[in-house]
Motif scaffolding. Structure first.
Motif, PDB file in Angstrom:
ATOM      1  N   HIS A  26      75.527   9.184 104.724  1.00 14.93           N
ATOM      2  CA  HIS A  26      76.432   9.913 105.630  1.00 14.93           C
ATOM      3  C   HIS A  26      77.376  10.812 104.827  1.00 14.93           C
ATOM      4  CE1 HIS A  26      79.181  10.801 108.914  1.00 14.93           C
ATOM      5  NE2 HIS A  26      80.182  10.388 108.144  1.00 14.93           N
ATOM      6  N   THR A  27      77.920  10.299 103.714  1.00 16.18           N
ATOM      7  CA  THR A  27      78.825  11.092 102.874  1.00 16.18           C
ATOM      8  C   THR A  27      78.095  12.286 102.287  1.00 16.18           C
ATOM      9  OG1 THR A  27      80.155   9.153 102.316  1.00 16.18           O
ATOM     10  CG2 THR A  27      80.309  11.045 100.838  1.00 16.18           C
TER      11      THR A  27
ATOM     12  N   THR B   5      77.658  14.930 104.909  1.00 13.67           N
ATOM     13  CA  THR B   5      78.924  15.626 105.145  1.00 13.67           C
ATOM     14  C   THR B   5      79.191  16.660 104.061  1.00 13.67           C
ATOM     15  OG1 THR B   5      79.860  13.694 106.277  1.00 13.67           O
ATOM     16  CG2 THR B   5      81.411  15.331 105.429  1.00 13.67           C
TER      17      THR B   5
ATOM     18  N   ASN C 161      79.413  20.827 104.339  1.00 10.12           N
ATOM     19  CA  ASN C 161      80.549  21.591 103.817  1.00 10.12           C
ATOM     20  C   ASN C 161      80.102  22.656 102.826  1.00 10.12           C
ATOM     21  OD1 ASN C 161      82.442  20.188 105.342  1.00 10.12           O
ATOM     22  ND2 ASN C 161      82.795  18.640 103.752  1.00 10.12           N
TER      23      ASN C 161
END
Length: 257
Positions: A226-227, A230, A234
């Protein structure tokens, strides 16, 4: 022909590296697999070992013959320099001097863990000049810490971009986390991204360009998937990229890898 008769101004730039001495032999086979794993970039590539004391080459990857249409393996650095587009020689010389200056600033005791990269055009087997991504790292030093061998990797990135960012990237490997992006102002270059990427985003970008999947990046950096997703969103937003293919193209054009 003697090595002294094959000198080129670019070779003389490396002679200014602190403490380099001439006519010393490389006795051990370089750890090619280790270097490739640290430096590999997408596209057709080759590598060779460079003896920094006399500018001779060894341990060539066979692709150097096919990509450049050579009949035999080059024995001296000048033979590789002669494949460089004449208009790019000045940039390459300034890039190498930039590396030497920055390496001296960082500290020669760290030279085995510092990688340098930049782009320039080289003649291919078809007789055309195409953009190559050059990466180099010192792999051997003598008992006094003087560098005596480097590994150079050249990757054809013409299929990704034809724009040279005229940027020298100096980054750490292994225990080092150095990151220096030096744009040479005397050469034209594309505009920078409107937002700077963070150190973690740069690490993820580097792995994306090497073809790592989300789960592989997560495992490599000890992050959750998930990180990683993300961070990737970005990065795409900051670089105004629609997908990873466009992101890789822009990363090369901005000299980020």
């Amino acid at each position: 022909m003697e090595n002294s008769e094959k000198k080129h101004p670019l070779i003389e730039v490396w002679n200014t590296y602190p403490g380099v001495r001439r006519d010393r032999k490389i006795r051990d086979k370089p750890p090619i697999e280790k270097i490739i794993s640290e430096m590999f970039a997408i596209g057709e590539f080759y590598y060779y070992a460079l003896n920094l004391t006399n500018s001779t080459l060894s341990h060539h990857h066979e692709n150097i013959l096919r990509l450049h249409g050579l009949g035999s393996y080059p024995e001296n650095l000048k033979e590789v320099i002669d494949l460089t587009h004449p208009d790019d020689i000045e940039f390459v010389m300034k890039a190498e001097q930039t590396l030497i200056d920055k390496m001296t600033e960082i500290g020669l005791e760290h030279q085995l863990y510092i990688k340098c990269s930049y782009c320039f055009r080289m003649k291919t087997a078809e007789g055309k000049y195409e953009l190559f991504h050059h990466q180099s790292v010192i792999t051997m030093e003598d008992e006094t810490g003087i560098p005596i061998q480097a590994i150079n990797i050249h990757t054809n990135i013409h299929h990704i971009t034809k724009e040279n960012p005229y940027t020298v990237l100096i980054s750490g490997m292994g225990p080092r986390n150095d990151f220096h992006q030096v744009k040479l102002d005397s050469f034209s270059k594309p505009e920078s991204f409107p937002e700077h990427l963070t150190k973690r985003e740069m690490e993820i970008l580097s792995l994306i360009t090497k073809g790592y999947s989300g789960p592989e990046i997560a495992q490599s950096l000890i992050l959750s998937e998930h990180t990683v997703r993300t961070h990737r969103k970005n990065i795409l937003r900051k670089t105004d990229s629609r997908n990873c293919k466009e992101l890789v193209k822009k990363a090369f054009e901005r000299g980020l890898i």
